[in-house]
Scaffold this motif. Structure first.
Motif, PDB file in Angstrom:
ATOM      1  N   GLU A   1       0.864  -0.976  -0.214  1.00 54.65           N
ATOM      2  CA  GLU A   1       0.001  -0.024  -0.023  1.00 54.65           C
ATOM      3  C   GLU A   1       0.854   1.081   0.054  1.00 54.65           C
ATOM      4  OE1 GLU A   1      -3.701  -1.880   2.425  1.00 54.65           O
ATOM      5  OE2 GLU A   1      -2.368  -0.646   3.440  1.00 54.65           O
ATOM      6  N   GLU A   2       1.959   1.450   0.661  1.00 49.84           N
ATOM      7  CA  GLU A   2       2.894   2.279   0.550  1.00 49.84           C
ATOM      8  C   GLU A   2       3.402   2.763  -0.618  1.00 49.84           C
ATOM      9  OE1 GLU A   2       4.483   1.744   5.288  1.00 49.84           O
ATOM     10  OE2 GLU A   2       5.790   1.616   3.637  1.00 49.84           O
ATOM     11  N   MET A   3       3.863   1.533  -1.432  1.00 46.93           N
ATOM     12  CA  MET A   3       4.236   1.675  -2.833  1.00 46.93           C
ATOM     13  C   MET A   3       3.375   2.285  -3.785  1.00 46.93           C
ATOM     14  SD  MET A   3       7.449   0.739  -2.406  1.00 46.93           S
ATOM     15  CE  MET A   3       7.754   0.807  -4.169  1.00 46.93           C
ATOM     16  N   ILE A   4       2.019   1.711  -3.613  1.00 47.94           N
ATOM     17  CA  ILE A   4       1.012   2.187  -4.604  1.00 47.94           C
ATOM     18  C   ILE A   4       1.075   3.628  -4.201  1.00 47.94           C
ATOM     19  CG2 ILE A   4      -1.492   1.997  -4.776  1.00 47.94           C
ATOM     20  CD1 ILE A   4       0.031  -0.110  -6.545  1.00 47.94           C
ATOM     21  N   ASP A   5       0.714   4.336  -3.076  1.00 48.72           N
ATOM     22  CA  ASP A   5       0.714   5.613  -2.688  1.00 48.72           C
ATOM     23  C   ASP A   5       1.654   6.440  -3.376  1.00 48.72           C
ATOM     24  OD1 ASP A   5      -0.939   5.049   0.617  1.00 48.72           O
ATOM     25  OD2 ASP A   5      -1.732   5.232  -1.218  1.00 48.72           O
TER      26      ASP A   5
ATOM     27  N   LYS B   1      -1.500  11.231 -13.886  1.00 47.22           N
ATOM     28  CA  LYS B   1      -1.087  12.277 -14.912  1.00 47.22           C
ATOM     29  C   LYS B   1      -1.761  11.398 -16.168  1.00 47.22           C
ATOM     30  CE  LYS B   1       3.086  14.629 -12.807  1.00 47.22           C
ATOM     31  NZ  LYS B   1       4.372  14.628 -13.286  1.00 47.22           N
ATOM     32  N   LYS B   2      -1.789  10.003 -16.138  1.00 46.49           N
ATOM     33  CA  LYS B   2      -2.357   9.298 -17.425  1.00 46.49           C
ATOM     34  C   LYS B   2      -3.551   8.882 -16.969  1.00 46.49           C
ATOM     35  CE  LYS B   2       0.854   6.870 -19.423  1.00 46.49           C
ATOM     36  NZ  LYS B   2       1.967   5.940 -19.989  1.00 46.49           N
ATOM     37  N   ASP B   3      -4.171   9.213 -15.859  1.00 47.74           N
ATOM     38  CA  ASP B   3      -5.664   8.723 -15.383  1.00 47.74           C
ATOM     39  C   ASP B   3      -5.340   7.276 -15.520  1.00 47.74           C
ATOM     40  OD1 ASP B   3      -9.002   8.568 -16.814  1.00 47.74           O
ATOM     41  OD2 ASP B   3      -8.180   9.019 -14.977  1.00 47.74           O
ATOM     42  N   ILE B   4      -4.518   6.682 -14.687  1.00 47.39           N
ATOM     43  CA  ILE B   4      -4.463   5.223 -14.685  1.00 47.39           C
ATOM     44  C   ILE B   4      -4.756   4.927 -13.076  1.00 47.39           C
ATOM     45  CG2 ILE B   4      -2.574   3.332 -14.343  1.00 47.39           C
ATOM     46  CD1 ILE B   4      -1.262   4.497 -16.743  1.00 47.39           C
ATOM     47  N   ARG B   5      -5.249   3.831 -12.910  1.00 49.34           N
ATOM     48  CA  ARG B   5      -5.923   3.641 -11.555  1.00 49.34           C
ATOM     49  C   ARG B   5      -5.106   2.201 -11.066  1.00 49.34           C
ATOM     50  NH1 ARG B   5     -10.072   4.044 -15.181  1.00 49.34           N
ATOM     51  NH2 ARG B   5      -9.895   2.011 -16.048  1.00 49.34           N
ATOM     52  N   LEU B   6      -4.766   2.311  -9.753  1.00 51.79           N
ATOM     53  CA  LEU B   6      -3.716   1.749  -9.209  1.00 51.79           C
ATOM     54  C   LEU B   6      -4.467   0.685  -8.043  1.00 51.79           C
ATOM     55  CD1 LEU B   6      -0.464   3.917  -8.436  1.00 51.79           C
ATOM     56  CD2 LEU B   6      -1.029   2.476 -10.594  1.00 51.79           C
ATOM     57  N   HIS B   7      -4.175  -0.499  -8.038  1.00 47.88           N
ATOM     58  CA  HIS B   7      -4.716  -1.670  -7.173  1.00 47.88           C
ATOM     59  C   HIS B   7      -3.855  -2.282  -6.421  1.00 47.88           C
ATOM     60  CE1 HIS B   7      -8.434  -0.585  -9.546  1.00 47.88           C
ATOM     61  NE2 HIS B   7      -7.544  -0.617 -10.674  1.00 47.88           N
ATOM     62  N   VAL B   8      -4.215  -2.725  -5.121  1.00 46.76           N
ATOM     63  CA  VAL B   8      -3.249  -3.664  -4.207  1.00 46.76           C
ATOM     64  C   VAL B   8      -4.158  -4.888  -4.277  1.00 46.76           C
ATOM     65  CG1 VAL B   8      -2.449  -4.023  -2.206  1.00 46.76           C
ATOM     66  CG2 VAL B   8      -2.151  -1.909  -3.156  1.00 46.76           C
TER      67      VAL B   8
ATOM     68  N   LEU C   1      11.385 -11.908   5.676  1.00 50.65           N
ATOM     69  CA  LEU C   1      12.742 -11.412   6.424  1.00 50.65           C
ATOM     70  C   LEU C   1      13.666 -11.023   4.862  1.00 50.65           C
ATOM     71  CD1 LEU C   1      14.835 -10.969   8.649  1.00 50.65           C
ATOM     72  CD2 LEU C   1      15.580 -13.460   8.204  1.00 50.65           C
ATOM     73  N   SER C   2      13.864  -9.887   4.811  1.00 52.68           N
ATOM     74  CA  SER C   2      14.682  -9.390   3.793  1.00 52.68           C
ATOM     75  C   SER C   2      15.281  -7.971   3.885  1.00 52.68           C
ATOM     76  CB  SER C   2      13.746  -9.503   2.516  1.00 52.68           C
ATOM     77  OG  SER C   2      14.732  -9.351   1.240  1.00 52.68           O
ATOM     78  N   ASP C   3      15.758  -7.507   2.856  1.00 52.34           N
ATOM     79  CA  ASP C   3      16.247  -5.798   2.811  1.00 52.34           C
ATOM     80  C   ASP C   3      15.212  -5.131   2.351  1.00 52.34           C
ATOM     81  OD1 ASP C   3      17.467  -3.462   1.932  1.00 52.34           O
ATOM     82  OD2 ASP C   3      19.291  -4.271   2.497  1.00 52.34           O
ATOM     83  N   LYS C   4      14.570  -4.362   3.063  1.00 51.31           N
ATOM     84  CA  LYS C   4      13.531  -3.821   2.819  1.00 51.31           C
ATOM     85  C   LYS C   4      13.835  -2.728   1.647  1.00 51.31           C
ATOM     86  CE  LYS C   4       9.473  -0.957   4.486  1.00 51.31           C
ATOM     87  NZ  LYS C   4       8.786  -0.690   5.880  1.00 51.31           N
ATOM     88  N   TYR C   5      14.895  -2.102   1.762  1.00 53.71           N
ATOM     89  CA  TYR C   5      15.098  -0.867   0.652  1.00 53.71           C
ATOM     90  C   TYR C   5      15.421  -1.508  -0.695  1.00 53.71           C
ATOM     91  CZ  TYR C   5      18.517   2.025  -2.059  1.00 53.71           C
ATOM     92  OH  TYR C   5      19.136   2.737  -2.923  1.00 53.71           O
ATOM     93  N   LEU C   6      16.209  -2.708  -0.735  1.00 55.96           N
ATOM     94  CA  LEU C   6      16.185  -3.325  -2.175  1.00 55.96           C
ATOM     95  C   LEU C   6      14.850  -4.064  -2.662  1.00 55.96           C
ATOM     96  CD1 LEU C   6      19.654  -5.514  -1.547  1.00 55.96           C
ATOM     97  CD2 LEU C   6      19.250  -3.414  -2.605  1.00 55.96           C
ATOM     98  N   VAL C   7      14.028  -4.330  -1.581  1.00 57.36           N
ATOM     99  CA  VAL C   7      12.612  -4.657  -2.243  1.00 57.36           C
ATOM    100  C   VAL C   7      11.947  -3.870  -2.880  1.00 57.36           C
ATOM    101  CG1 VAL C   7      10.643  -6.074  -1.723  1.00 57.36           C
ATOM    102  CG2 VAL C   7      12.670  -7.030  -0.612  1.00 57.36           C
ATOM    103  N   SER C   8      12.232  -2.462  -2.139  1.00 55.66           N
ATOM    104  CA  SER C   8      11.599  -1.254  -2.339  1.00 55.66           C
ATOM    105  C   SER C   8      11.915  -0.833  -3.853  1.00 55.66           C
ATOM    106  CB  SER C   8      11.846  -0.036  -1.519  1.00 55.66           C
ATOM    107  OG  SER C   8      11.199  -0.375  -0.270  1.00 55.66           O
TER     108      SER C   8
END
Length: 588
Positions: free
Chosen positions: A448-452, A460-467, A477-484
């Motif tokens: 949800e953070e990534m979508i926001d 800008k392109k009127d594209i709808r984002l969904h989770v 358990l991983s590296d959150k920065y690299l997954v981001s």
């Protein structure tokens, strides 16, 4: 056709598809024109295409065919090129015995040809192989021949034997003859200092530090290791800085400062993105296993406490016996935990020692490779520039058309040098200097953070984002920065290649011992023929962003590199006009 072939050899990595196209073109036209060398040229270009695509098995097959074709038409110059291509390919896949076989054939042909610079270069390459195979006497004979042949030319300033002297120093070092190795490394330091060759100075200082470490002269070793680090930072070279940290780690380990050695290893790992993925997988897997072992240990302790509470309510007659049993169990558990902790500590110390030994060997292999690359790349470009300037200045003998051609030759030489620098810059920029940090985080909130984060870009392109995610919480358990970084690249591409008014989804799902992250779009899609090259560096596909957004062909190659660094895998399913689905699978 020969000019076209020469032009293909100058193509950058992002034009490998053009190399494949011109290989086919030369093959067809040569057959039509009865040009007997066309088959040799075409086969070598096919091999280069497969080599750049990291398909070494196919590349070697084409190089062998090119060698056979060159021998059929009695073209020794192309035969030597094919032998060198084969040696380099086998060296890349860590088969030095096969590489030696082809370099030996190349050496025999160079000796018959009689061109001294080419022969010295062949002797140097073959000596590096012999040193790696621990055939030190053979390596010494070749290097001494190279010195004997090259000294007259070196005195006249026509060639430099710095690579040969460095290889001699490395040879003696491998034989643990540190006193014999020392003069060669000192000689190279003096020469590079006189020539103000900063890269050569750095290599010489690092070699001297390693010799003094083995001689247990730690004050001298510290001086050279620290000066090598200062020069690496001055040159702003992350790879040199990483190698300097590995040398400082070895020095600390020899002095018994294991904590300091471990800190240097962590700094080396944070800088050096050229670590073999297999080693990275083992490291991450070990960290994940320790994490799960800690969870299991905590669960066992909770279970033991419940058993103790239930025992208190048991019959009074068995209280003493049960209490004694519990004490015995606790003593046994404590003994096992202590013994396991000691084993883990011993394993960690052994791992530090093994990694330092491996780093040391990799440093010497890399130094040898640097010497070869420096000789093979700098000499041709320098020769082109020098003789080009000589011819260009003699305006009385050149027509206007010849003068124009000479200008183009000089421009091509300058472009080649610039191209090498650009490729090295891109290699260093792939993942940067991020230090891996494992943490446990919840994926639905993360999605949800990534979508926001991408809603303004999509709006800008009127594209709808969904989770799309399950109701229950799902942790990893991983590296959150690299997954981001992975998700940012995939979402950015999805929005770029999706038309106005469409949809983009980000889905999270549980796959037993793994989790799945999917990014799906209703975009332009990708041709089936282009999917195998989608994650290659500099790849350019026919699909274009729908609003003319910029695309450099690097994003997906970086995504694949990051996914592999955190022990995962990535796939793509796509069809033109129907959109694409990128799936990333990561261990929990």
């Amino acid at each position: 056709m020969k000019n076209l072939y020469d032009r293909c050899l100058d193509f950058s990595e992002d034009k490998i598809d053009s190399i494949h196209y011109y290989a086919e073109y030369i093959s067809k036209e040569a057959e039509h024109l009865h040009y007997n060398r066309g088959n040799v040229l075409s086969l070598r270009l096919r091999g280069i295409y497969e080599d750049l695509s990291n398909n070494y098995e196919k590349a070697i097959e084409y190089y062998l065919q090119s060698l056979e074709a060159a021998r059929l038409i009695h073209a020794p110059e192309y035969e030597m090129v094919a032998l060198s291509d084969l040696a380099i390919a086998y060296f890349a896949i860590r088969e030095p015995e096969k590489a030696k076989e082809f370099y030996l054939q190349c050496a025999r042909m160079s000796e018959a040809d009689g061109k001294i610079p080419s022969l010295i270069n062949t002797y140097n390459n073959l000596a590096v192989i012999y040193t790696q195979l621990k055939q030190y006497d053979s390596s010494r004979i070749l290097l001494e021949k190279a010195v004997q042949l090259g000294r007259p030319l070196e005195r006249k300033g026509r060639i430099s034997l710095a690579s040969t002297y460095n290889n001699l120093g490395n040879l003696y070092f491998k034989e643990k003859k540190y006193e014999e190795a020392l003069p060669f490394f000192k000689q190279n330091l003096i020469k590079h200092t006189r020539d103000n060759d900063l890269n050569g100075i750095w290599v010489a200082r690092l070699n001297l530090a390693d010799v003094y470490i083995e001689k247990h002269q730690f004050d001298s070793a510290t001086m050279y290791a620290q000066s090598a680090m200062e020069l690496a930072q001055r040159l702003e070279s992350k790879s040199k800085e990483a190698d300097s940290y590995s040398m400082l780690a070895k020095l600390a380990e020899y002095r018994g400062h294991f904590s300091k050695a471990y800190n240097y290893i962590k700094k080396w790992y944070a800088l050096d993105t050229a670590i073999l993925h297999s080693d990275t997988y083992k490291t991450i897997a070990a960290l994940q296993e320790r994490f799960h072992a800690g969870e299991r240990e905590a669960e066992n302790k909770l279970l033991q406490e419940k058993v103790e509470k239930e025992t208190i309510h048991s019959r009074e007659l068995t209280l003493v016996a049960v209490a004694l049993a519990i004490i015995g169990i606790l003593i046994a558990i404590g003994f096992v935990i202590k013994r396991n902790a000691h084993r883990r500590l011993q394993a960690t110390n052994d791992l530090i020692v093994q990694q330092n030994e491996k780093l040391s060997e990799l440093n010497y292999e890399k130094n040898s490779l640097i010497s070869i690359v420096s000789h093979d790349l700098n000499t041709p470009f320098a020769t082109i520039q020098v003789w080009g300037q000589v011819l260009q200045n003699d305006t009385t003998r050149l027509t206007a058309e010849q003068q124009k051609a000479m200008n183009r030759i000089l421009q091509a030489g300058a472009y080649g040098e610039q191209l090498i620098r650009q490729i090295l810059d891109v290699e260093r920029a792939d993942i940067g200097s991020h230090k891996m940090q494992l943490e446990k985080f919840e994926l639905k909130a993360f999605a949800e953070e990534m979508i926001d984060q991408f809603k303004p870009m999509a709006a800008k392109k009127d594209i709808r984002l969904h989770v799309e995610a399950l109701g229950k919480k799902l942790f990893i358990l991983s590296d959150k920065y690299l997954v981001s970084r992975i998700c940012e690249n995939l979402l950015s591409n999805a929005i770029k290649y999706t038309p106005h008014g469409k949809n983009v989804w980000m889905g999270i799902s549980d796959e037993h011992d793994s989790i799945s992250i999917k990014v799906k779009d209703e975009g332009v899609g990708i041709d089936k023929e282009e999917l195998p090259y989608l994650f290659s560096k500099y790849s350019k596909i026919s699909s274009q962003p729908t609003d003319g957004e910029a695309s450099y062909g690097l994003g997906l190659s970086i995504v694949k590199r990051i996914v592999e660094e955190i022990n995962g895998r990535i796939t793509c399913e796509s069809e033109p006009g129907k959109g694409s689905v990128f799936t990333v699978i990561l261990k929990k």
